[in-house]
Design a protein around this motif. Structure first.
Motif, PDB file in Angstrom:
ATOM      1  N   GLN A 150      22.233 109.461 -45.691  1.00  0.00           N
ATOM      2  CA  GLN A 150      21.874 109.890 -44.334  1.00  0.00           C
ATOM      3  C   GLN A 150      20.864 111.029 -44.345  1.00  0.00           C
ATOM      4  O   GLN A 150      20.927 111.964 -43.552  1.00  0.00           O
ATOM      5  CB  GLN A 150      23.130 110.305 -43.551  1.00  0.00           C
ATOM      6  CG  GLN A 150      24.028 109.133 -43.179  1.00  0.00           C
ATOM      7  CD  GLN A 150      25.059 109.506 -42.146  1.00  0.00           C
ATOM      8  OE1 GLN A 150      25.604 110.598 -42.174  1.00  0.00           O
ATOM      9  NE2 GLN A 150      25.338 108.599 -41.222  1.00  0.00           N
ATOM     10  N   GLY A 151      19.895 110.923 -45.231  1.00  0.00           N
ATOM     11  CA  GLY A 151      18.804 111.882 -45.258  1.00  0.00           C
ATOM     12  C   GLY A 151      19.078 113.156 -46.015  1.00  0.00           C
ATOM     13  O   GLY A 151      18.251 114.068 -46.031  1.00  0.00           O
ATOM     14  N   THR A 203      15.069 106.632 -33.817  1.00  0.00           N
ATOM     15  CA  THR A 203      14.161 107.357 -34.712  1.00  0.00           C
ATOM     16  C   THR A 203      12.800 107.415 -34.042  1.00  0.00           C
ATOM     17  O   THR A 203      12.239 106.379 -33.692  1.00  0.00           O
ATOM     18  CB  THR A 203      14.041 106.651 -36.071  1.00  0.00           C
ATOM     19  OG1 THR A 203      15.336 106.617 -36.693  1.00  0.00           O
ATOM     20  CG2 THR A 203      13.078 107.391 -36.983  1.00  0.00           C
ATOM     21  N   SER A 243      20.461 109.681 -36.758  1.00  0.00           N
ATOM     22  CA  SER A 243      20.820 108.565 -37.632  1.00  0.00           C
ATOM     23  C   SER A 243      21.625 107.495 -36.912  1.00  0.00           C
ATOM     24  O   SER A 243      21.574 106.321 -37.278  1.00  0.00           O
ATOM     25  CB  SER A 243      21.610 109.081 -38.849  1.00  0.00           C
ATOM     26  OG  SER A 243      22.770 109.767 -38.433  1.00  0.00           O
ATOM     27  N   SER A 244      22.375 107.878 -35.882  1.00  0.00           N
ATOM     28  CA  SER A 244      23.122 106.891 -35.105  1.00  0.00           C
ATOM     29  C   SER A 244      22.487 106.654 -33.744  1.00  0.00           C
ATOM     30  O   SER A 244      23.084 106.029 -32.871  1.00  0.00           O
ATOM     31  CB  SER A 244      24.584 107.342 -34.921  1.00  0.00           C
ATOM     32  OG  SER A 244      24.650 108.642 -34.367  1.00  0.00           O
ATOM     33  N   GLN A 296      21.835 114.721 -39.575  1.00  0.00           N
ATOM     34  CA  GLN A 296      21.883 113.451 -38.844  1.00  0.00           C
ATOM     35  C   GLN A 296      20.851 113.427 -37.722  1.00  0.00           C
ATOM     36  O   GLN A 296      20.313 112.380 -37.382  1.00  0.00           O
ATOM     37  CB  GLN A 296      23.285 113.218 -38.269  1.00  0.00           C
ATOM     38  CG  GLN A 296      24.338 112.927 -39.308  1.00  0.00           C
ATOM     39  CD  GLN A 296      24.915 114.186 -39.938  1.00  0.00           C
ATOM     40  OE1 GLN A 296      24.493 115.303 -39.624  1.00  0.00           O
ATOM     41  NE2 GLN A 296      25.891 114.009 -40.816  1.00  0.00           N
ATOM     42  N   GLN A 305       8.928 103.915 -42.850  1.00  0.00           N
ATOM     43  CA  GLN A 305       9.622 104.432 -41.677  1.00  0.00           C
ATOM     44  C   GLN A 305       8.617 104.846 -40.601  1.00  0.00           C
ATOM     45  O   GLN A 305       7.511 105.295 -40.894  1.00  0.00           O
ATOM     46  CB  GLN A 305      10.469 105.640 -42.093  1.00  0.00           C
ATOM     47  CG  GLN A 305      11.424 106.145 -41.049  1.00  0.00           C
ATOM     48  CD  GLN A 305      12.261 107.300 -41.574  1.00  0.00           C
ATOM     49  OE1 GLN A 305      12.031 108.450 -41.214  1.00  0.00           O
ATOM     50  NE2 GLN A 305      13.221 107.012 -42.451  1.00  0.00           N
ATOM     51  N   VAL A 343      17.029 113.358 -39.336  1.00  0.00           N
ATOM     52  CA  VAL A 343      16.613 112.020 -39.778  1.00  0.00           C
ATOM     53  C   VAL A 343      15.865 111.294 -38.664  1.00  0.00           C
ATOM     54  O   VAL A 343      14.921 110.545 -38.920  1.00  0.00           O
ATOM     55  CB  VAL A 343      17.845 111.200 -40.217  1.00  0.00           C
ATOM     56  CG1 VAL A 343      17.508 109.726 -40.356  1.00  0.00           C
ATOM     57  CG2 VAL A 343      18.388 111.730 -41.528  1.00  0.00           C
ATOM     58  N   GLY A 344      16.253 111.532 -37.421  1.00  0.00           N
ATOM     59  CA  GLY A 344      15.674 110.794 -36.311  1.00  0.00           C
ATOM     60  C   GLY A 344      14.394 111.355 -35.735  1.00  0.00           C
ATOM     61  O   GLY A 344      13.730 110.666 -34.965  1.00  0.00           O
TER      62      GLY A 344
END
Length: 331
Positions: free
Chosen positions: A139-140, A264, A260-261, A280, A161, A283-284
Motif C-alpha cells: 500500500q505504498g 487515484t 488506496s481505497s 493510504q 500509474q 498513494v492516491g
C-alpha cells in the motif's frame, strides 16, 4: 516496428484521454532512453479520430482499429485486436496507462502473448540498456524495483500509474503517419454483451478528470464545518474531495474519497486541508503536479510531500485564503 515501443492509447469517442497522453509521454521517454522508435495503437469506436489526435505527438506512426467487434469496449475484443497487432509488428515494449480499462484487459493480453506484465509503475530507470521499473508495494509503504528476465522475451508489457509521467512532458508538433490497422476480428468470440453505456450512478464524481482538487481530512472536526472548505473549493473552481475518515463518517460521499481505497488522482493543483498524510491517502494523490498542505501539526507527514506548506489553524487560514482569492478575482 520490430524492437520499437508500442503505446496502446486509451481514447473515448475519438478523444485521447488524459492517461492516454501520459502513456504517449512515457513512450517518448522510454524510446529516447533506448534509442528506438515509438508507435501507437488506438482501438474502439471513433479510433480514427483519436489516432489523428495522437499523431500530433512526436512519434513514428499511429494505427487504429474500428472493427464492429470493437464498437464497445470488451476485454475479449480489445485483447484479441491488440494481440493481432502485436504479432504483426513485434514491438519490444507494449505500454499503457494503468486505467480501470487497462487493468481489466492488459493482464489478459500479456497472458495471451505468454509474456509477463509489470503493472502500475510509478517510474523507471535505464541501467546499461536494461530498464528497471519502479512500483509500490504494501500500500505504498515501499518502492520496489522490477525488471524482466532476459529469457522472458519480447514484448514486455508495462503500465504506468496515472500521473507517474506527466502529459506536460509530451513532445508535440509531430507528424506521425496514421493508418488503419488491418485486423480481421470476424472469428473472435466475444463473451461480453454490452446492454447499456452509462457513466456510473447519478451524481458520481470522476475526480481523475479534475485539474484542481481541494481535499479535506479529519482536521475539519465536524460535518457542519465543511462549509468553509466547500467555499474555498468553489472560489478556486475546484472539485471537493476527502480522506477516508471523512467519507467513513458519512460527511462526504464515498465517490469523493482519495487514497488506496478511493480514487487515484493527478491534478494540476491539490490542496490538502487538515490532512495529516497517512500513506493510504498519499498513494492516491502523490501524482499531483503541485501540492499545498494546510495543517496545524508541523510534523505532519503531508509536509514531506507538499510543494507549499502552511502551518496553522485551518479555521483561520482557509477563510482568509478564500477571501484573498475572491479579492484577487474582484468578486
Amino acid at each position: 516496428m520490430a524492437n520499437g515501443i508500442l503505446v496502446i492509447v486509451e481514447q473515448n469517442d475519438g478523444k485521447v484521454s488524459r492517461i492516454g497522453w501520459e502513456a504517449l509521454a512515457a513512450g517518448q521517454e522510454l524510446g529516447a532512453s533506448l534509442n528506438v522508435e515509438v508507435h501507437a495503437l488506438a482501438l474502439g469506436q471513433n479510433a480514427a479520430a483519436a489516432a489523428k489526435e495522437a499523431a500530433t505527438a512526436q512519434i513514428k506512426s499511429v494505427a487504429f482499429a474500428e472493427n464492429k467487434e470493437l464498437a464497445y469496449y470488451t476485454p475479449d475484443g480489445f485483447c484479441a485486436a491488440a494481440k493481432m497487432f502485436i504479432e504483426k509488428t513485434s514491438p519490444a515494449y507494449v505500454l499503457a496507462g494503468h486505467s480501470y480499462q487497462a487493468r481489466d484487459y492488459l493482464p489478459k493480453l500479456a497472458t495471451a502473448c505468454n509474456r509477463p506484465l509489470i503493472g502500475d509503475c510509478i517510474g523507471y530507470r535505464n541501467e546499461g540498456g536494461a530498464l528497471v521499473f519502479v512500483r509500490q508495494a504494501f500500500q505504498g509503504k515501499i518502492n520496489a524495483d522490477y525488471s524482466f528476465l532476459p529469457q522472458s522475451g519480447a514484448p514486455h508489457f508495462v503500465s504506468f500509474q496515472a500521473g507517474a509521467i506527466s502529459s506536460d512532458k509530451l513532445q508535440r508538433g509531430g507528424s506521425a503517419s496514421v493508418a488503419e490497422a488491418g485486423l480481421d476480428l470476424s472469428g473472435v468470440h466475444i463473451r461480453t454483451k454490452v446492454l447499456e453505456i452509462f457513466e456510473g450512478v447519478k451524481g458520481k464524481v470522476d475526480l481523475t478528470k479534475a485539474d484542481i482538487i481541494v481535499s479535506v481530512g479529519r482536521g475539519i472536526k465536524e460535518k457542519d464545518k465543511l462549509s468553509i472548505v466547500e467555499e474555498l473549493a468553489k472560489v478556486m473552481g475546484a472539485e471537493l474531495a476527502a480522506s477516508r475518515p471523512v467519507c467513513d463518517d458519512g460527511w462526504l460521499p464515498i465517490d469523493r474519497q482519495i487514497g488506496s481505497s478511493g480514487q487515484t488522482v493527478s491534478p494540476k493543483l491539490y490542496v490538502a486541508v487538515g490532512i495529516s498524510g497517512a500513506i493510504q491517502h498519499i498513494v492516491g494523490m502523490k501524482g499531483a503536479r503541485t501540492i499545498v498542505a494546510i495543517n496545524k501539526d508541523e510534523r505532519a507527514p503531508i509536509f514531506d510531500l507538499a510543494d507549499y506548506g502552511i502551518v496553522g489553524d485551518l479555521f483561520e487560514i482557509v477563510p482568509a485564503l478564500t477571501a484573498a482569492i475572491k479579492e484577487a478575482k474582484g468578486a
